[in-house]
Scaffold this motif. Structure first.
Motif, short mmCIF file in Angstrom:
data_model
loop_
_atom_site.label_atom_id
_atom_site.label_comp_id
_atom_site.label_asym_id
_atom_site.label_seq_id
_atom_site.Cartn_x
_atom_site.Cartn_y
_atom_site.Cartn_z
N HIS A 261 -28.09 32.69 -7.29
CA HIS A 261 -28.27 33.07 -5.88
C HIS A 261 -29.55 32.43 -5.36
CE1 HIS A 261 -25.25 36.47 -5.67
NE2 HIS A 261 -25.30 36.21 -6.98
N ILE A 262 -29.47 31.75 -4.22
CA ILE A 262 -30.65 31.05 -3.71
C ILE A 262 -30.86 31.35 -2.22
CG2 ILE A 262 -30.38 29.20 -5.39
CD1 ILE A 262 -29.36 27.42 -3.13
N SER A 263 -32.08 31.11 -1.77
CA SER A 263 -32.45 31.24 -0.35
C SER A 263 -33.85 30.68 -0.20
CB SER A 263 -32.42 32.72 0.08
OG SER A 263 -33.37 33.46 -0.68
N GLY A 264 -34.37 30.68 1.04
CA GLY A 264 -35.78 30.37 1.23
C GLY A 264 -36.07 29.10 1.99
N THR A 265 -37.33 28.69 1.85
CA THR A 265 -37.86 27.53 2.56
C THR A 265 -38.33 26.49 1.55
OG1 THR A 265 -38.59 28.95 4.38
CG2 THR A 265 -39.57 26.76 4.24
N VAL A 266 -37.76 25.30 1.65
CA VAL A 266 -37.98 24.25 0.65
C VAL A 266 -39.05 23.28 1.13
CG1 VAL A 266 -36.91 22.36 -0.62
CG2 VAL A 266 -35.60 24.44 -0.12
N LYS A 267 -40.07 23.10 0.31
CA LYS A 267 -41.11 22.12 0.60
C LYS A 267 -41.12 21.09 -0.54
CE LYS A 267 -46.00 21.67 1.86
NZ LYS A 267 -47.28 22.40 2.01
N GLY A 268 -40.76 19.87 -0.23
CA GLY A 268 -40.65 18.84 -1.27
C GLY A 268 -39.20 18.45 -1.46
N TYR A 292 -35.68 23.67 5.42
CA TYR A 292 -36.83 22.87 5.03
C TYR A 292 -38.12 23.43 5.65
CZ TYR A 292 -33.28 19.49 3.61
OH TYR A 292 -32.21 18.88 3.02
N TYR A 293 -39.20 23.25 4.91
CA TYR A 293 -40.52 23.65 5.41
C TYR A 293 -40.88 22.84 6.65
CZ TYR A 293 -45.58 24.49 5.28
OH TYR A 293 -46.87 24.83 5.59
N SER A 294 -40.59 21.54 6.59
CA SER A 294 -40.80 20.67 7.75
C SER A 294 -39.44 20.17 8.21
CB SER A 294 -41.71 19.48 7.37
OG SER A 294 -41.89 18.62 8.47
N ASP A 295 -39.03 20.63 9.38
CA ASP A 295 -37.68 20.35 9.87
C ASP A 295 -37.56 18.87 10.28
OD1 ASP A 295 -35.23 20.24 11.11
OD2 ASP A 295 -35.48 22.17 12.13
N PRO A 296 -36.71 18.08 9.64
CA PRO A 296 -36.59 16.66 10.00
C PRO A 296 -36.02 16.43 11.39
CG PRO A 296 -34.93 17.29 8.38
CD PRO A 296 -35.87 18.45 8.51
N ASN A 322 -26.37 37.53 6.41
CA ASN A 322 -25.48 36.45 6.84
C ASN A 322 -24.42 36.90 7.84
OD1 ASN A 322 -26.79 34.60 5.17
ND2 ASN A 322 -25.43 35.01 3.43
N ARG A 323 -24.64 38.03 8.51
CA ARG A 323 -23.66 38.52 9.49
C ARG A 323 -23.86 37.91 10.88
NH1 ARG A 323 -21.22 43.33 7.53
NH2 ARG A 323 -20.44 42.70 5.49
N SER A 324 -24.97 37.21 11.09
CA SER A 324 -25.22 36.61 12.40
C SER A 324 -25.80 35.21 12.19
CB SER A 324 -26.20 37.47 13.21
OG SER A 324 -26.47 36.86 14.46
N ASP A 325 -24.92 34.27 11.99
CA ASP A 325 -25.27 32.87 11.72
C ASP A 325 -25.93 32.73 10.35
OD1 ASP A 325 -24.38 32.33 14.26
OD2 ASP A 325 -26.39 32.12 15.13
N ILE A 326 -25.83 31.53 9.80
CA ILE A 326 -26.60 31.14 8.63
C ILE A 326 -27.03 29.70 8.83
CG2 ILE A 326 -24.51 30.51 7.32
CD1 ILE A 326 -26.11 31.24 4.76
N ASN A 327 -28.29 29.43 8.50
CA ASN A 327 -28.85 28.10 8.65
C ASN A 327 -29.02 27.48 7.27
OD1 ASN A 327 -29.33 28.25 11.58
ND2 ASN A 327 -30.78 29.86 10.99
N ILE A 328 -28.43 26.30 7.10
CA ILE A 328 -28.46 25.62 5.80
C ILE A 328 -28.92 24.19 6.03
CG2 ILE A 328 -27.12 24.96 3.77
CD1 ILE A 328 -24.98 27.03 4.74
N GLN A 329 -29.95 23.79 5.30
CA GLN A 329 -30.40 22.40 5.35
C GLN A 329 -30.36 21.86 3.92
OE1 GLN A 329 -34.22 22.68 7.38
NE2 GLN A 329 -33.22 22.40 9.36
N ALA A 330 -29.34 21.09 3.62
CA ALA A 330 -29.15 20.63 2.24
C ALA A 330 -27.94 19.71 2.17
CB ALA A 330 -28.93 21.82 1.30
#
Length: 414
Positions: A261-268, A292-296, A322-330
């Motif tokens: 199980h994963i989540s969070g803000t990725v830096k690097g 991402y920590y810094s949004d491209p 996750n009942r109101s949108d989910i944001n995924i950067q990957a």
């Protein structure tokens, strides 16, 4: 005009014709020389390009071709030939970027061409599937930016929009006569690309060389927190905190035979992979936004990048977060399974999947249920989709992200 005048007139014209004739001769000679230079340069260029093609063919047949120098002599006739030297160099061992430099010599003229190659990664796709499943449709609310490919049938209802090029190996199937998909990047049939069976295991091998390998844990929770990561091995256990750079120095995290199980803000730059079969092993659950920590999208210089690689499914967890949108950067990769939403057919309408990156999956997974009424699409359960391609993935990919097995040209210098 007397005899003397006529003589002067003749001498004058003779002088003019002599000067003009000399100029004409010089012009003719210069034209011939220019034409010869153009011809020799063109031949040298053609031989240099031929050298690139010959060496590139060897690299295509053997991606592990060692660095070295290749010499060729090409003939148009026994006395008309060019000598070519091609050098293959690895200029970035980690990213496996290779360089070919071809220098050709013809009649004293030389020409050099330099080409860069890199492994072709599945991260380059905004969307990829081996099969689209039995009864899943792209609808009016669905928008895909970036390259799209499926080896199966592409099913469309009403007016989904595809901004990148769409390639399929199957056929285009319309839900009704009103179906009118928008292919703004082009549409091509008869294109096939296999998804490899060893993508996850190759990530494991890369993690064993300077990354993090977790074994003998059937359940792993992992949260990216910028510079740090926290993890635990049960849903209620205490968290362990660690600097991300110490946890996985090369950015690759491999969890063997486990549910993750994963989540969070990725830096690097990171890739997290899960292997396994049976139960929920080999599945990666997205328990909340993972961004991402810094949004491209707002910082073009962002180097943050994430790969999510599962042997089976990548699943949006059915929970309150996750009942109101989910944001995924990957960049997502489901080797044997799907990218899907847990309880997609019973959970309430949950807004949008805002994905910035790409999806590669063996079988397209459902994320919601819809119905059509008077030309309008209504979501009954689960999610609508907003998939936006991360253009950086055309030239870069998360560390050790699964590749197609082929090399592709990054740049061509002349």
């Amino acid at each position: 005009m007397g005899g003397k005048g006529a003589l002067l007139l003749v001498l004058g014209f003779s002088l003019i014709f002599m000067v003009a004739g000399r100029n004409y001769n010089n012009m003719a000679t210069s034209t011939v020389e220019s034409f010869a230079d153009y011809y020799y340069n063109s031949k040298a260029h053609a031989y240099a390009a031929a050298g690139i093609n010959l060496a590139a063919n060897q690299l295509y047949l053997n991606n592990s071709l060692p660095d070295g120098t290749f010499n060729y002599t090409l003939h148009d006739s026994p006395l008309d030939f060019g000598n070519i030297t091609v050098t293959l160099t690895t200029i970035d061992a980690f990213k496996r970027i290779r360089q070919l430099v071809s220098t050709a010599e013809y009649q004293g003229h030389t020409y050099t061409i330099k080409v860069l190659f890199q492994p072709s990664s599945f991260a380059k796709y905004a969307y990829f599937s081996d099969t689209e499943g039995a009864n899943i449709w792209w609808t009016t609310r669905d928008t895909v930016w970036g390259p799209f490919h499926t080896n199966g049938q592409l099913r469309v209802a009403d007016e989904p929009v595809f901004y990148g090029k769409v390639t399929i190996d199957g056929s285009l199937v319309k839900y009704s006569n009103r179906a009118n998909p928008k292919f703004y990047g082009g549409f091509e049939t008869g294109v096939h690309q296999d998804i490899p069976e060893n993508g996850v295991s190759l990530v494991g091998s890369a993690a064993a060389s300077g990354g993090k390998v977790i074994t003998n844990k059937s359940l792993v929770y992992l949260e990216f927190r910028g510079d740090s990561i926290r993890y635990r091995y049960s849903s209620t256990g205490s968290w362990t905190y660690v600097l991300a750079s110490q946890f996985a120095p090369n950015g690759i995290i491999y969890i063997d035979n486990s549910e993750v199980h994963i989540s969070g803000t990725v830096k690097g730059q990171y890739t997290i992979a899960a292997s396994g079969i049976g139960g929920n092993r080999g599945k990666i659950y997205l328990d909340n936004d993972i961004v991402y920590y810094s949004d491209p999208r707002t910082n073009p210089n962002s180097t943050d990048m994430l790969g999510i690689v599962a042997e089976r499914d990548v699943v949006i967890t059915d929970n309150t977060a996750n009942r109101s949108d989910i944001n995924i950067q990957a960049a997502i990769y489901a080797q044997r399974g799907s990218f899907t939403a847990e309880n997609y057919n019973t959970r309430p309408p949950s807004g949008f999947i805002n994905l910035y990156g790409g999806i590669t999956q063996y079988t397209r997974g459902p994320v919601g249920i819809f119905h059509e009424s008077r030309g309008q699409i209504y979501i009954d359960n689960g999610f609508s989709k907003k998939y936006r391609y991360d253009n950086r993935f055309m030239l870069a990919s998360p560390p050790a992200f699964p590749g197609t097995g082929n090399m592709e040209i990054v740049s061509w210098f002349e």
